[in-house]
Every structure is written in structure tokens, then in C-alpha cells.
Write a protein that holds these residues in place. Structure first.
Motif, PDB file in Angstrom:
ATOM      1  N   TYR A   6      12.831 -10.686 -79.610  1.00  0.00           N
ATOM      2  CA  TYR A   6      12.060 -10.541 -80.848  1.00  0.00           C
ATOM      3  C   TYR A   6      11.437 -11.862 -81.283  1.00  0.00           C
ATOM      4  O   TYR A   6      10.408 -11.887 -81.968  1.00  0.00           O
ATOM      5  CB  TYR A   6      12.947  -9.983 -81.963  1.00  0.00           C
ATOM      6  CG  TYR A   6      13.991 -10.954 -82.462  1.00  0.00           C
ATOM      7  CD1 TYR A   6      13.751 -11.768 -83.560  1.00  0.00           C
ATOM      8  CD2 TYR A   6      15.227 -11.071 -81.828  1.00  0.00           C
ATOM      9  CE1 TYR A   6      14.688 -12.669 -84.023  1.00  0.00           C
ATOM     10  CE2 TYR A   6      16.177 -11.963 -82.268  1.00  0.00           C
ATOM     11  CZ  TYR A   6      15.910 -12.759 -83.371  1.00  0.00           C
ATOM     12  OH  TYR A   6      16.858 -13.647 -83.806  1.00  0.00           O
ATOM     13  N   LYS A   7      12.045 -12.984 -80.890  1.00  0.00           N
ATOM     14  CA  LYS A   7      11.528 -14.293 -81.305  1.00  0.00           C
ATOM     15  C   LYS A   7      10.110 -14.538 -80.777  1.00  0.00           C
ATOM     16  O   LYS A   7       9.344 -15.308 -81.377  1.00  0.00           O
ATOM     17  CB  LYS A   7      12.456 -15.399 -80.821  1.00  0.00           C
ATOM     18  CG  LYS A   7      13.846 -15.361 -81.434  1.00  0.00           C
ATOM     19  CD  LYS A   7      14.708 -16.480 -80.863  1.00  0.00           C
ATOM     20  CE  LYS A   7      16.138 -16.394 -81.364  1.00  0.00           C
ATOM     21  NZ  LYS A   7      16.999 -17.462 -80.783  1.00  0.00           N
ATOM     22  N   GLU A   8       9.768 -13.905 -79.671  1.00  0.00           N
ATOM     23  CA  GLU A   8       8.450 -14.097 -79.085  1.00  0.00           C
ATOM     24  C   GLU A   8       7.339 -13.711 -80.071  1.00  0.00           C
ATOM     25  O   GLU A   8       6.219 -14.221 -79.990  1.00  0.00           O
ATOM     26  CB  GLU A   8       8.324 -13.280 -77.800  1.00  0.00           C
ATOM     27  CG  GLU A   8       7.017 -13.467 -77.043  1.00  0.00           C
ATOM     28  CD  GLU A   8       6.802 -14.909 -76.566  1.00  0.00           C
ATOM     29  OE1 GLU A   8       5.628 -15.325 -76.459  1.00  0.00           O
ATOM     30  OE2 GLU A   8       7.807 -15.613 -76.311  1.00  0.00           O
ATOM     31  N   LEU A   9       7.680 -12.824 -81.016  1.00  0.00           N
ATOM     32  CA  LEU A   9       6.686 -12.406 -82.004  1.00  0.00           C
ATOM     33  C   LEU A   9       6.287 -13.543 -82.936  1.00  0.00           C
ATOM     34  O   LEU A   9       5.259 -13.478 -83.612  1.00  0.00           O
ATOM     35  CB  LEU A   9       7.222 -11.229 -82.829  1.00  0.00           C
ATOM     36  CG  LEU A   9       7.427  -9.913 -82.063  1.00  0.00           C
ATOM     37  CD1 LEU A   9       8.068  -8.870 -82.945  1.00  0.00           C
ATOM     38  CD2 LEU A   9       6.109  -9.399 -81.510  1.00  0.00           C
TER      39      LEU A   9
ATOM     40  N   SER B 226       6.606 -28.956 -89.232  1.00  0.00           N
ATOM     41  CA  SER B 226       7.856 -28.861 -88.479  1.00  0.00           C
ATOM     42  C   SER B 226       8.397 -27.447 -88.679  1.00  0.00           C
ATOM     43  O   SER B 226       7.946 -26.722 -89.571  1.00  0.00           O
ATOM     44  CB  SER B 226       8.857 -29.917 -88.948  1.00  0.00           C
ATOM     45  OG  SER B 226       9.071 -29.818 -90.337  1.00  0.00           O
ATOM     46  N   PHE B 227       9.374 -27.052 -87.856  1.00  0.00           N
ATOM     47  CA  PHE B 227       9.853 -25.678 -87.948  1.00  0.00           C
ATOM     48  C   PHE B 227      11.321 -25.587 -87.542  1.00  0.00           C
ATOM     49  O   PHE B 227      11.905 -26.527 -87.013  1.00  0.00           O
ATOM     50  CB  PHE B 227       8.998 -24.743 -87.094  1.00  0.00           C
ATOM     51  CG  PHE B 227       9.220 -24.863 -85.607  1.00  0.00           C
ATOM     52  CD1 PHE B 227       9.986 -23.924 -84.923  1.00  0.00           C
ATOM     53  CD2 PHE B 227       8.673 -25.920 -84.879  1.00  0.00           C
ATOM     54  CE1 PHE B 227      10.192 -24.022 -83.558  1.00  0.00           C
ATOM     55  CE2 PHE B 227       8.867 -26.025 -83.509  1.00  0.00           C
ATOM     56  CZ  PHE B 227       9.630 -25.070 -82.852  1.00  0.00           C
ATOM     57  N   ARG B 228      11.894 -24.408 -87.790  1.00  0.00           N
ATOM     58  CA  ARG B 228      13.265 -24.141 -87.374  1.00  0.00           C
ATOM     59  C   ARG B 228      13.474 -22.632 -87.354  1.00  0.00           C
ATOM     60  O   ARG B 228      12.948 -21.906 -88.198  1.00  0.00           O
ATOM     61  CB  ARG B 228      14.258 -24.790 -88.344  1.00  0.00           C
ATOM     62  CG  ARG B 228      15.717 -24.559 -87.971  1.00  0.00           C
ATOM     63  CD  ARG B 228      16.629 -25.409 -88.807  1.00  0.00           C
ATOM     64  NE  ARG B 228      18.031 -25.199 -88.462  1.00  0.00           N
ATOM     65  CZ  ARG B 228      18.920 -26.157 -88.371  1.00  0.00           C
ATOM     66  NH1 ARG B 228      18.569 -27.423 -88.564  1.00  0.00           N
ATOM     67  NH2 ARG B 228      20.185 -25.895 -88.086  1.00  0.00           N
ATOM     68  N   LEU B 229      14.263 -22.166 -86.378  1.00  0.00           N
ATOM     69  CA  LEU B 229      14.695 -20.767 -86.335  1.00  0.00           C
ATOM     70  C   LEU B 229      16.145 -20.711 -86.799  1.00  0.00           C
ATOM     71  O   LEU B 229      16.998 -21.422 -86.268  1.00  0.00           O
ATOM     72  CB  LEU B 229      14.581 -20.199 -84.917  1.00  0.00           C
ATOM     73  CG  LEU B 229      13.155 -20.012 -84.376  1.00  0.00           C
ATOM     74  CD1 LEU B 229      13.199 -19.522 -82.943  1.00  0.00           C
ATOM     75  CD2 LEU B 229      12.371 -19.038 -85.240  1.00  0.00           C
ATOM     76  N   GLU B 230      16.407 -19.876 -87.804  1.00  0.00           N
ATOM     77  CA  GLU B 230      17.750 -19.805 -88.376  1.00  0.00           C
ATOM     78  C   GLU B 230      17.908 -18.462 -89.081  1.00  0.00           C
ATOM     79  O   GLU B 230      16.975 -17.961 -89.727  1.00  0.00           O
ATOM     80  CB  GLU B 230      17.953 -20.937 -89.385  1.00  0.00           C
ATOM     81  CG  GLU B 230      19.354 -21.062 -89.925  1.00  0.00           C
ATOM     82  CD  GLU B 230      20.266 -21.861 -89.013  1.00  0.00           C
ATOM     83  OE1 GLU B 230      21.489 -21.626 -89.052  1.00  0.00           O
ATOM     84  OE2 GLU B 230      19.744 -22.728 -88.274  1.00  0.00           O
ATOM     85  N   ASP B 231      19.108 -17.863 -88.955  1.00  0.00           N
ATOM     86  CA  ASP B 231      19.387 -16.630 -89.689  1.00  0.00           C
ATOM     87  C   ASP B 231      19.787 -17.019 -91.110  1.00  0.00           C
ATOM     88  O   ASP B 231      20.932 -17.385 -91.376  1.00  0.00           O
ATOM     89  CB  ASP B 231      20.515 -15.849 -89.020  1.00  0.00           C
ATOM     90  CG  ASP B 231      20.880 -14.577 -89.791  1.00  0.00           C
ATOM     91  OD1 ASP B 231      20.104 -14.195 -90.689  1.00  0.00           O
ATOM     92  OD2 ASP B 231      21.936 -13.988 -89.497  1.00  0.00           O
TER      93      ASP B 231
ATOM     94  N   GLU C 157      10.591 -23.877 -76.104  1.00  0.00           N
ATOM     95  CA  GLU C 157      12.038 -24.033 -76.064  1.00  0.00           C
ATOM     96  C   GLU C 157      12.701 -23.156 -77.124  1.00  0.00           C
ATOM     97  O   GLU C 157      13.711 -22.485 -76.864  1.00  0.00           O
ATOM     98  CB  GLU C 157      12.406 -25.493 -76.308  1.00  0.00           C
ATOM     99  CG  GLU C 157      13.894 -25.777 -76.354  1.00  0.00           C
ATOM    100  CD  GLU C 157      14.587 -25.551 -75.016  1.00  0.00           C
ATOM    101  OE1 GLU C 157      15.809 -25.294 -75.016  1.00  0.00           O
ATOM    102  OE2 GLU C 157      13.898 -25.632 -73.967  1.00  0.00           O
ATOM    103  N   ALA C 158      12.149 -23.134 -78.339  1.00  0.00           N
ATOM    104  CA  ALA C 158      12.750 -22.375 -79.436  1.00  0.00           C
ATOM    105  C   ALA C 158      12.666 -20.863 -79.209  1.00  0.00           C
ATOM    106  O   ALA C 158      13.570 -20.127 -79.590  1.00  0.00           O
ATOM    107  CB  ALA C 158      12.051 -22.737 -80.743  1.00  0.00           C
ATOM    108  N   LEU C 159      11.589 -20.407 -78.578  1.00  0.00           N
ATOM    109  CA  LEU C 159      11.375 -18.973 -78.406  1.00  0.00           C
ATOM    110  C   LEU C 159      11.970 -18.437 -77.099  1.00  0.00           C
ATOM    111  O   LEU C 159      11.965 -17.230 -76.865  1.00  0.00           O
ATOM    112  CB  LEU C 159       9.879 -18.655 -78.422  1.00  0.00           C
ATOM    113  CG  LEU C 159       9.130 -19.055 -79.712  1.00  0.00           C
ATOM    114  CD1 LEU C 159       7.687 -18.571 -79.657  1.00  0.00           C
ATOM    115  CD2 LEU C 159       9.828 -18.511 -80.953  1.00  0.00           C
TER     116      LEU C 159
END
Length: 441
Positions: free
Chosen positions: A293-296, A313-318, A438-440
Motif C-alpha cells: 500500500y505504501k507504493e500509493l 523532508s518526510f517520514r512513514l509512521e503509524d 527506500e521508504a516505499l
């Protein structure tokens, strides 16, 4: 003697019970007849039948609900409000009856939202009155902007949205659209500048008279917002309408108490409101439609990457606690107050659920957000906003406005002691193609 008295009491009880049942059955006959008249839009006869039913069975909730509907569809708003007042005092309504009462009571909701806007400048999560050290907190006090509104169905769901037009000779004007979800105003189009250019099929057209590329936005009911569409047929029709100047016309009124009351009293209550209230809530969680789902998030990140006006800048986090990572993007357009946007994946789409600048942003362990802005030196109170994630609308909604005149230090201290998952400065991954991949991954 006692046996005789007891027998008499039991006998009278059975008589009263039997009479009540007979009255209820007779009322039921009148209700069924009224329902047929409602379907055929013969509201006058429906009202007669429903008043008979209520005379026979004064506590019949269904008869009262249908009577409100019949009065509202006959534009008998005062009579409808009288019945609603009685309904609000009823005890032990079922969940379905509560929901239908809420739908019928929507006029009160619209009035409350607009009157609060007039008195505080707030609608949804946004304050439309510039708050400075003079402490402007209401439209009636702040005269540098002009404020107008209209109620119109611009999403095609049969239910009116709230359109707000704000004009300023120095800084230009802009139009925003809010959808009423339950008793809250949800911003579904908040970036509009100038007048609202919309086609007859509810497509918003942006920039058609400027050198900036034309954009068309279509309402997305899943995301509850107007989103850019790339449908060539929609775009071609919009361009054609723009050339012929055939956009929808809106009747904007100045935001005043009298205009608010008149506009809301004349508002039609849609059938979709009443039908929606009888739907059973979907207990199933929204399923992911793709393996990763992160690819979206890639298109969103690429768009920021190509915007060289500011550093990002960015970050993926629940951060909402739903077991799925949200995307947080920080835009450093100001050293002291960076701008944050948060996105979530819902089904196979990406939804923006938060956007705000803040001196300090705390993502709390409980899934909510505390944004603080320092101290108001006039009264030494903290300036902050507290946002709660609302699953019903898939947004962070403003729960507490600790503004310039409403700091409420005790409330802030309780929030400040809550466990923090991460801070705004933890959103520090440099936005470049390598880090995106890397993040996705």
C-alpha cells in the motif's frame, strides 16, 4: 376482600393494556396510510394521517419522525421544529430512530455551524479570521475581510454543502467548501482562490483564465474531498464550458445571523439524508487493495520532490494506530513554523488527513496531535491546537482551540504530559529519489 381488590386491579390493568394495544394498532393503520401519501408526495394528507396517529398513540416515535419529514417537505418549518422539540425529549429511542432524528434535525446543525462561524471565525478546523495581537475572534469584529456564504449541493449527493466566500481588497479572495458530516463541518475544498468556477456536473475548474495550467477537480466520495481528475472527457467539457462562460451561479449572502436563519430555514432536507440514516454501519475495515500500500504514496512524494520552492523532508509512521503507516511531509517554508501534511491510504486511494504549520508538533501515543505556537505575551497563556483523529470522517478534527485569547493553561498542561510517539523534528528524512525508493520498498 384482598382477593377481590387484587382481582379488580388486575382486571383494570388488562383493560388499560388492551386499550393501549388497540390504540397502537389503530395508529399503525394511520401510519401505513401516511407512508403511502409520502411516497406519492401528497404531504397534506400524510400530515392529517400522522396527526391522527399521534392523537391515538402520543408516544409513537415513528409517527413523530414521519410528521417532521412531511412538514419539512411542505416547507412548514415552524411546525416541524415543534415536533422535533417533542422528539428530543423522548426517552429510549432506538439507534435507527436516533440517526433519523439527527438527519431531520440537520437544520439545527447547519445553523449551529454557521452561527459559530459568525461568532468565532472557526468553521471545520479552520479559523477564517486573522488572529493577531489585537485578538480578533469573530467575523462581526473583524471588518477587513468580507464574508459570504451559500448552501448548495455541489457534490451531487442531494444534500447541501456550505460554501464560504472570503474577499479582501489587499490579499484577494478565495472560496471554500464544507460538507456537513454528522454534526461537523468537513473541509472538502479549501484551496480555492477567487470565485468558484464549477460546471453543471459539479466539476471545479481552476486557473482557466490564467497562465497556470488548467486543473479540473471532481468530488471523491471515498476521500470526501475534491481531487484532481485526469479524465480527458471531463476536462474537455470543462474547457468548453469555460469558453462559453457557463459555470454554475451561486447566491452568496453576507454572513449575518438573519441571513443564516433565513437560508437554513429555506433549506430542503434531502431524501438521501433520511435514507442514509437507516443504513446499517459497515463493520468491516477498509481492506488494502494492493500488496504494498505504501507504493500509493509515490506520486505524492514525487510531486513534493519536483516542487523546488521549499525544502521538504518526510517520514512513514503509524500515527493513527490503525496498523498502517501514514505519510508525513514537512515543508520548511519557515524556520520557526514548518508546514506539515499527513496522508493515509484508504482502499486504493491516498487521502490528506491533516495540514497545519506549527512551532512544535507532537504526535501523541494515543493517535492525536498537539500543535503549539509559543506564549501569548498579552496574558502569558500558551497558544496551541489539539487535534483528534476521527475515523468517521478520516480526518484530524480540531478538538481544542487554545488560541490567543483562549489558552487554557491547565488543559494544555494535561496534553503536554501525554506520551509522545514522535515530534515534528523527527520528520527528517531528506526528500530525494533514493530515500523515496527506500521508504516505499
Amino acid at each position: 376482600m384482598k382477593k377481590i381488590v387484587l382481582a379488580s386491579v388486575i382486571g383494570l390493568s388488562l383493560i388499560f393494556t388492551g386499550c393501549a394495544k388497540i390504540s397502537s394498532m389503530r395508529a399503525g393503520v394511520q401510519i401505513k396510510s401516511a407512508q403511502k401519501y409520502l411516497l406519492s408526495e401528497d404531504y397534506e394528507k400524510a400530515i392529517v394521517r400522522l396527526n391522527r396517529a399521534i392523537a391515538m398513540d402520543p408516544k409513537n416515535v415513528e409517527a413523530h419522525l414521519l410528521l417532521v419529514e412531511a412538514y419539512q417537505k411542505s416547507d412548514m418549518n415552524e411546525e416541524a421544529e415543534e415536533v422535533l422539540e417533542k422528539l428530543r425529549d423522548f426517552d429510549e429511542l432506538t439507534e435507527d430512530q436516533e440517526e433519523k432524528l439527527e438527519a431531520l434535525d440537520s437544520r439545527k446543525v447547519y445553523k449551529d455551524i454557521l452561527m459559530n462561524f459568525y461568532n468565532t471565525g472557526f468553521i471545520g478546523n479552520y479559523c477564517e479570521v486573522p488572529v493577531d495581537m489585537k485578538g480578533y475572534t469573530s467575523i462581526k469584529d473583524y471588518k477587513e475581510n468580507g464574508y459570504w456564504f451559500d448552501l448548495a449541493d455541489v457534490t451531487g449527493d442531494g444534500k447541501d454543502e456550505i460554501l464560504i466566500y472570503i474577499g479582501n481588497d489587499e490579499h484577494g479572495s478565495h472560496t471554500k467548501i464544507y460538507e456537513v458530516v454528522k454534526d461537523k463541518a468537513l473541509g472538502i475544498y479549501i484551496d480555492g482562490s477567487g470565485s468558484l468556477d464549477m460546471t453543471d456536473n459539479n466539476i471545479i475548474v481552476e486557473n482557466y483564465l490564467s497562465t497556470t495550467p488548467l486543473k479540473c477537480l471532481k468530488y471523491d466520495s471515498d476521500l470526501k474531498q475534491f481531487a484532481i481528475t485526469k479524465d480527458s472527457e471531463i476536462i474537455d467539457k470543462a474547457v468548453d464550458m469555460a469558453g462559453k462562460d457557463k459555470f454554475r451561479k451561486f447566491d452568496f449572502l453576507e454572513v449575518t445571523p438573519d441571513n443564516i436563519i433565513e437560508a437554513v430555514d429555506n433549506m430542503k432536507i434531502s431524501d438521501s439524508d433520511l435514507q442514509e440514516s437507516t443504513k446499517k454501519p459497515d463493520k468491516k475495515e477498509n481492506k488494502r487493495t494492493i500488496a504494498n500500500y505504501k507504493e500509493l504514496y509515490r506520486d505524492i512524494l514525487n510531486e513534493y520532490y519536483n516542487n523546488t520552492s521549499y525544502e521538504h523532508s518526510f517520514r512513514l509512521e503509524d500515527i493513527t494506530g490503525d496498523g498502517q503507516d501514514e505519510l508525513i511531509v514537512k515543508e520548511d517554508y519557515s524556520v520557526n513554523d514548518p508546514y506539515y501534511c499527513i496522508y493515509e491510504v484508504k482502499g486504493d486511494k491516498v487521502n490528506k488527513i491533516f495540514e497545519r504549520s506549527a512551532s512544535e508538533l507532537r504526535f501523541l501515543e494515543d493517535g492525536n496531535i498537539l500543535a503549539s505556537y509559543g506564549i501569548n505575551y498579552n496574558n502569558e497563556l500558551p497558544i496551541y491546537n489539539y487535534y483528534v483523529y476521527d475515523k468517521d470522517i478520516s480526518r484530524f478534527r480540531l478538538e481544542k482551540d487554545g488560541g490567543y485569547l483562549q489558552g487554557d493553561k491547565e488543559y494544555f498542561d494535561k496534553l503536554a504530559n501525554k506520551p509522545v510517539k514522535l515530534y515534528g523534528w523527527d520528520v527528517d528524512t531528506e526528500l530525494n529519489l533514493s530515500n523515496i525508493d527506500e521508504a516505499l520498498r
